[in-house]
Design a protein around this motif. Structure first.
Motif: not given
Length: 85
Positions: A3-6, A10-13, A57-66
């Motif tokens: 999802p982040l890549r999408a 082009a900025a992903y690269a 989105l990245a934080l939700q996926f990684l489930e950081p402490p909180g």
């Protein structure tokens, strides 16, 4: 990472070109690739290369402490902070 890549297109690269995401299957080098990719993610977020939605989105996926409202329990860091005050 898809999802982040999408979202980045082009900025992903630009942000992740030197840090390919880990291959599936737990092959040798997976930990190092994940470490490099997560470092690239941190640089991308800190440089403003990712939108706030991408960072969330990245934080939700990684489930950081909180606090996790879905389980109704505050995290341990909040408990310690409350005790210290």
């Amino acid at each position: 990472h898809d999802p982040l890549r999408a979202s980045l297109g082009a900025a992903y690269a630009e942000h992740f070109g030197q840090a390919p995401f880990a291959s599936r299957g737990g092959r040798a080098g997976t930990t190092e690739r994940l470490d490099a990719w997560l470092a690239a993610l941190a640089r991308c977020v800190n440089a403003g290369g990712c939108s706030p939605a991408d960072a969330a989105l990245a934080l939700q996926f990684l489930e950081p402490p909180g606090d996790h409202p879905e389980d109704g329990a505050p995290d341990e860091a909040d408990d310690a902070a409350d005790e210290a005050s």
